[in-house]
Design a protein around this motif. Structure first.
Motif, PDB file in Angstrom:
ATOM      1  N   LEU A 251      19.887   9.944  -9.151  1.00 18.56           N
ATOM      2  CA  LEU A 251      18.853   9.185  -9.849  1.00 18.56           C
ATOM      3  C   LEU A 251      17.867   8.569  -8.862  1.00 18.56           C
ATOM      4  CD1 LEU A 251      17.658   8.061 -12.434  1.00 18.56           C
ATOM      5  CD2 LEU A 251      19.269   6.150 -12.291  1.00 18.56           C
ATOM      6  N   ALA A 252      18.381   8.017  -7.755  1.00 15.73           N
ATOM      7  CA  ALA A 252      17.486   7.459  -6.739  1.00 15.73           C
ATOM      8  C   ALA A 252      16.574   8.536  -6.183  1.00 15.73           C
ATOM      9  CB  ALA A 252      18.300   6.816  -5.617  1.00 15.73           C
ATOM     10  N   GLY A 253      17.134   9.725  -5.935  1.00 16.43           N
ATOM     11  CA  GLY A 253      16.318  10.825  -5.441  1.00 16.43           C
ATOM     12  C   GLY A 253      15.237  11.222  -6.423  1.00 16.43           C
ATOM     13  N   GLU A 254      15.584  11.200  -7.705  1.00 12.60           N
ATOM     14  CA  GLU A 254      14.604  11.545  -8.739  1.00 12.60           C
ATOM     15  C   GLU A 254      13.458  10.548  -8.763  1.00 12.60           C
ATOM     16  OE1 GLU A 254      14.497  11.551 -13.603  1.00 12.60           O
ATOM     17  OE2 GLU A 254      16.353  12.169 -12.614  1.00 12.60           O
ATOM     18  N   VAL A 255      13.782   9.256  -8.701  1.00 12.85           N
ATOM     19  CA  VAL A 255      12.741   8.220  -8.731  1.00 12.85           C
ATOM     20  C   VAL A 255      11.865   8.304  -7.483  1.00 12.85           C
ATOM     21  CG1 VAL A 255      12.305   5.733  -8.685  1.00 12.85           C
ATOM     22  CG2 VAL A 255      14.068   6.663 -10.194  1.00 12.85           C
ATOM     23  N   ASN A 256      12.501   8.380  -6.319  1.00  8.55           N
ATOM     24  CA  ASN A 256      11.742   8.368  -5.067  1.00  8.55           C
ATOM     25  C   ASN A 256      10.862   9.602  -4.912  1.00  8.55           C
ATOM     26  OD1 ASN A 256      12.758   5.868  -4.208  1.00  8.55           O
ATOM     27  ND2 ASN A 256      14.568   6.812  -3.295  1.00  8.55           N
ATOM     28  N   SER A 257      11.361  10.755  -5.326  1.00  6.89           N
ATOM     29  CA  SER A 257      10.574  11.977  -5.173  1.00  6.89           C
ATOM     30  C   SER A 257       9.409  12.035  -6.147  1.00  6.89           C
ATOM     31  CB  SER A 257      11.470  13.207  -5.343  1.00  6.89           C
ATOM     32  OG  SER A 257      12.007  13.265  -6.652  1.00  6.89           O
ATOM     33  N   ALA A 258       9.428  11.191  -7.192  1.00  3.07           N
ATOM     34  CA  ALA A 258       8.333  11.164  -8.164  1.00  3.07           C
ATOM     35  C   ALA A 258       7.194  10.235  -7.742  1.00  3.07           C
ATOM     36  CB  ALA A 258       8.856  10.728  -9.538  1.00  3.07           C
ATOM     37  N   MET A 259       7.382   9.465  -6.671  1.00  2.00           N
ATOM     38  CA  MET A 259       6.375   8.477  -6.309  1.00  2.00           C
ATOM     39  C   MET A 259       5.045   9.081  -5.866  1.00  2.00           C
ATOM     40  SD  MET A 259       7.836   5.911  -7.314  1.00  2.00           S
ATOM     41  CE  MET A 259       6.423   4.876  -6.986  1.00  2.00           C
ATOM     42  N   PRO A 260       5.000  10.196  -5.119  1.00  2.00           N
ATOM     43  CA  PRO A 260       3.678  10.769  -4.810  1.00  2.00           C
ATOM     44  C   PRO A 260       2.862  11.113  -6.058  1.00  2.00           C
ATOM     45  CG  PRO A 260       5.323  11.676  -3.338  1.00  2.00           C
ATOM     46  CD  PRO A 260       6.072  10.873  -4.376  1.00  2.00           C
ATOM     47  N   ASP A 261       3.524  11.623  -7.097  1.00  2.00           N
ATOM     48  CA  ASP A 261       2.814  11.897  -8.355  1.00  2.00           C
ATOM     49  C   ASP A 261       2.271  10.612  -8.959  1.00  2.00           C
ATOM     50  OD1 ASP A 261       3.030  14.846  -9.220  1.00  2.00           O
ATOM     51  OD2 ASP A 261       5.058  14.398  -8.557  1.00  2.00           O
ATOM     52  N   TYR A 262       3.063   9.547  -8.880  1.00  2.00           N
ATOM     53  CA  TYR A 262       2.620   8.250  -9.407  1.00  2.00           C
ATOM     54  C   TYR A 262       1.381   7.765  -8.651  1.00  2.00           C
ATOM     55  CZ  TYR A 262       2.659   3.212 -10.316  1.00  2.00           C
ATOM     56  OH  TYR A 262       2.302   1.926 -10.647  1.00  2.00           O
ATOM     57  N   VAL A 263       1.398   7.901  -7.321  1.00  2.00           N
ATOM     58  CA  VAL A 263       0.265   7.458  -6.509  1.00  2.00           C
ATOM     59  C   VAL A 263      -0.993   8.242  -6.877  1.00  2.00           C
ATOM     60  CG1 VAL A 263      -0.661   7.403  -4.155  1.00  2.00           C
ATOM     61  CG2 VAL A 263       1.693   6.664  -4.593  1.00  2.00           C
ATOM     62  N   VAL A 264      -0.874   9.555  -7.000  1.00  2.00           N
ATOM     63  CA  VAL A 264      -2.044  10.363  -7.337  1.00  2.00           C
ATOM     64  C   VAL A 264      -2.524  10.033  -8.750  1.00  2.00           C
ATOM     65  CG1 VAL A 264      -2.884  12.727  -7.664  1.00  2.00           C
ATOM     66  CG2 VAL A 264      -1.430  12.175  -5.717  1.00  2.00           C
ATOM     67  N   GLY A 265      -1.602   9.715  -9.641  1.00  2.00           N
ATOM     68  CA  GLY A 265      -2.006   9.274 -10.974  1.00  2.00           C
ATOM     69  C   GLY A 265      -2.827   7.999 -10.923  1.00  2.00           C
ATOM     70  N   LYS A 266      -2.434   7.057 -10.061  1.00  2.00           N
ATOM     71  CA  LYS A 266      -3.211   5.817  -9.904  1.00  2.00           C
ATOM     72  C   LYS A 266      -4.573   6.104  -9.257  1.00  2.00           C
ATOM     73  CE  LYS A 266      -1.735   2.272 -10.874  1.00  2.00           C
ATOM     74  NZ  LYS A 266      -1.724   1.530 -12.161  1.00  2.00           N
ATOM     75  N   LEU A 267      -4.597   7.071  -8.357  1.00  2.00           N
ATOM     76  CA  LEU A 267      -5.869   7.489  -7.768  1.00  2.00           C
ATOM     77  C   LEU A 267      -6.800   8.042  -8.839  1.00  2.00           C
ATOM     78  CD1 LEU A 267      -7.780   8.339  -5.429  1.00  2.00           C
ATOM     79  CD2 LEU A 267      -6.370  10.402  -5.181  1.00  2.00           C
ATOM     80  N   VAL A 268      -6.275   8.879  -9.716  1.00  2.66           N
ATOM     81  CA  VAL A 268      -7.080   9.441 -10.810  1.00  2.66           C
ATOM     82  C   VAL A 268      -7.612   8.323 -11.697  1.00  2.66           C
ATOM     83  CG1 VAL A 268      -6.970  10.834 -12.913  1.00  2.66           C
ATOM     84  CG2 VAL A 268      -5.935  11.689 -10.795  1.00  2.66           C
ATOM     85  N   GLU A 269      -6.759   7.352 -12.035  1.00  2.00           N
ATOM     86  CA  GLU A 269      -7.186   6.223 -12.867  1.00  2.00           C
ATOM     87  C   GLU A 269      -8.300   5.439 -12.179  1.00  2.00           C
ATOM     88  OE1 GLU A 269      -3.920   3.736 -13.900  1.00  2.00           O
ATOM     89  OE2 GLU A 269      -2.758   5.350 -14.823  1.00  2.00           O
ATOM     90  N   GLY A 270      -8.127   5.172 -10.881  1.00  2.08           N
ATOM     91  CA  GLY A 270      -9.134   4.410 -10.155  1.00  2.08           C
ATOM     92  C   GLY A 270     -10.471   5.119 -10.104  1.00  2.08           C
ATOM     93  N   LEU A 271     -10.440   6.419  -9.866  1.00  2.77           N
ATOM     94  CA  LEU A 271     -11.686   7.184  -9.861  1.00  2.77           C
ATOM     95  C   LEU A 271     -12.325   7.202 -11.243  1.00  2.77           C
ATOM     96  CD1 LEU A 271     -10.600  10.176  -7.585  1.00  2.77           C
ATOM     97  CD2 LEU A 271     -12.405   8.509  -7.059  1.00  2.77           C
TER      98      LEU A 271
END
Length: 220
Positions: free
Chosen positions: A81-101
């Motif tokens: 579960l920790a691996g699943e959460v941590n490996s999903a963080m780059p997608d989360y960051v890019v999602g926030k980048l898309v929102e900001g743009l």
């Protein structure tokens, strides 16, 4: 096993705080402030959210035990579960980048994005399993024009999974202003964060560098 216990302890707690960062962010709460005021004198160790995990100890080593446990008919649910959460963080960051743009009436496709820091942790040149590389790849896949700046990595080296024919961009007022967005992926001490704040059009902060909010700063 002792070394694995130490690595798994870190992996699980980083996964926990990464998940809480997402929850706190949706609630309008600063997760870094939450961590700073957690003052219990025993039973608590501060872990800070990040845009993913890198190196060898956290994203890879715990899964040696997962593999071995499967041979004994067991499932290591916390590790996975920790691996699943941590490996999903780059997608989360890019999602926030898309929102900001989007908030600045821009699309990621066609935008120029500068990633600050490609080493997996501050003040080193170690790029093993760096989440910055995954963030850069995701930006490219979505049509963004990506570049990076890292004083410890002047030329982007060949990696196991990633290839970028890029050199580190020098940070100046002019170079920062030329990008549509800047992603703070690794918080090297060498970066001039005041200069970045003043001249970047949009900042996506994954490391809690900018504690005071501003209209062009997105927490991720």
């Amino acid at each position: 096993m002792t070394k694995l216990l130490e690595n798994i302890h870190r992996a699980v707690n980083i996964g926990l705080v990464n998940e809480l960062k997402i929850v706190a962010g949706r609630m309008g709460i600063d997760i870094f402030e939450v961590i700073e005021v957690a003052t219990k004198p025993f039973g608590f160790t501060a872990y800070y959210p990040r845009p993913g995990v890198g190196g060898h100890c956290i994203p890879i080593d715990p899964f040696y035990l997962t593999w071995q446990a499967h041979e004994y008919g067991l499932h290591t649910r916390f590790i996975e579960l920790a691996g699943e959460v941590n490996s999903a963080m780059p997608d989360y960051v890019v999602g926030k980048l898309v929102e900001g743009l989007n908030d600045h009436s821009k699309a990621l496709r066609g935008s120029r994005v500068l990633v600050l820091g490609v080493a997996y942790k501050k003040n080193v040149d170690d790029m093993r399993e760096s989440p910055s590389a995954m963030i850069m790849e995701l930006i490219q896949q979505k049509g963004g024009d990506v570049a990076y700046s890292d004083p410890h990595v002047p030329v982007f080296p060949p990696m196991r999974r990633y290839r970028f024919d890029l050199q580190s961009v020098a940070l100046t007022a002019e170079s920062l202003a030329a990008f549509d967005a800047v992603v703070v992926a690794t918080n090297h001490d060498a970066f001039d964060y005041a200069l970045i704040r003043e001249h970047a059009r949009l900042i996506v902060d994954t490391r809690g560098v900018y504690r005071e909010g501003a209209g062009h700063i997105v927490r991720a």
